[in-house]
Motif scaffolding. Structure first.
Motif, PDB file in Angstrom:
ATOM      1  N   ARG A   1       3.951   1.699  -1.273  1.00 45.44           N
ATOM      2  CA  ARG A   1       4.443   1.731  -2.444  1.00 45.44           C
ATOM      3  C   ARG A   1       3.546   2.413  -3.390  1.00 45.44           C
ATOM      4  O   ARG A   1       3.872   3.202  -4.386  1.00 45.44           O
ATOM      5  N   SER A   2       2.474   1.631  -3.497  1.00 43.53           N
ATOM      6  CA  SER A   2       1.232   2.214  -4.671  1.00 43.53           C
ATOM      7  C   SER A   2       0.829   3.615  -4.122  1.00 43.53           C
ATOM      8  O   SER A   2       0.670   4.288  -5.149  1.00 43.53           O
ATOM      9  N   ASP A   3       1.011   3.973  -2.962  1.00 46.08           N
ATOM     10  CA  ASP A   3       0.672   5.415  -2.762  1.00 46.08           C
ATOM     11  C   ASP A   3       1.629   6.429  -2.736  1.00 46.08           C
ATOM     12  O   ASP A   3       1.615   7.592  -2.831  1.00 46.08           O
TER      13      ASP A   3
ATOM     14  N   GLU B   1       0.855  -1.147   0.045  1.00 49.73           N
ATOM     15  CA  GLU B   1       0.026  -0.093   0.031  1.00 49.73           C
ATOM     16  C   GLU B   1       1.025   1.144   0.166  1.00 49.73           C
ATOM     17  O   GLU B   1       0.515   2.157  -0.769  1.00 49.73           O
TER      18      GLU B   1
END
Length: 169
Positions: A125-127, A123
């Motif tokens: 990393r994706s944010d 999460e």
């Protein structure tokens, strides 16, 4: 080399790595404190000395890495909390039961933490979460915590189901 001695070596090396990271934190803290002192002295003559830019960012990220890296080693060497006052008087079967139960609980907690850290890493990393000053991606520090938790669970299982015999026993 047995699996047990291999795991002991990996866990010890992981703890030493955590200790080296802790030394980096101590060095950065000492340098930053010296900068504050130098700034106070320079201020007497109208000058100033800047502190370490991003000090808090670095310490925040590295403290988690260093601290968790030592948990597995601590588990292997019985450096965890114990209630010896009560358990010293308990029968052998009760001690074994408490050891089994606590080992399974610690293993479950460490595995749950590893799982949640994996989700958190993905999460984060994706944010694209970054530290405030240095702009470091936060997620790159998190896999070390996952490894620490997995090694901690392994250490707990080793000590629960195959405890080392004391020297001379």
């Amino acid at each position: 080399m047995t699996k047990r001695s291999l795991f002991h070596g990996v866990i010890a090396a992981w703890a030493v790595t955590g200790g080296l990271v802790l030394l980096v934190i101590v060095g950065a803290t000492a340098l930053n404190a010296a900068g504050f002192l130098a700034d106070m002295i320079a201020g007497l003559w109208g000058g100033d000395v800047a502190g370490l830019s991003g000090y808090e960012d670095g310490v925040t990220m590295l403290a988690g890495v260093a601290g968790l890296a030592m948990f597995p080693y601590c588990q292997l060497h019985h450096g965890h909390a114990a209630v010896d006052v009560f358990m010293d008087k308990a029968p052998r079967w009760a001690n074994r039961l408490v050891t089994l139960f606590s080992g399974l609980v610690v293993t479950a907690i460490a595995l749950w933490m590893a799982y949640m850290l994996v989700l958190g890493t993905l999460e984060t990393r994706s944010d694209n979460v970054e530290t405030a000053v240095l702009g470091w991606p936060v997620w790159i520090f998190m896999p070390t915590a996952v490894i620490s938790c997995l090694l901690w669970a392994l250490a707990a299982l080793m000590e629960t189901f195959a405890p080392e015999m004391p020297h001379g026993a």
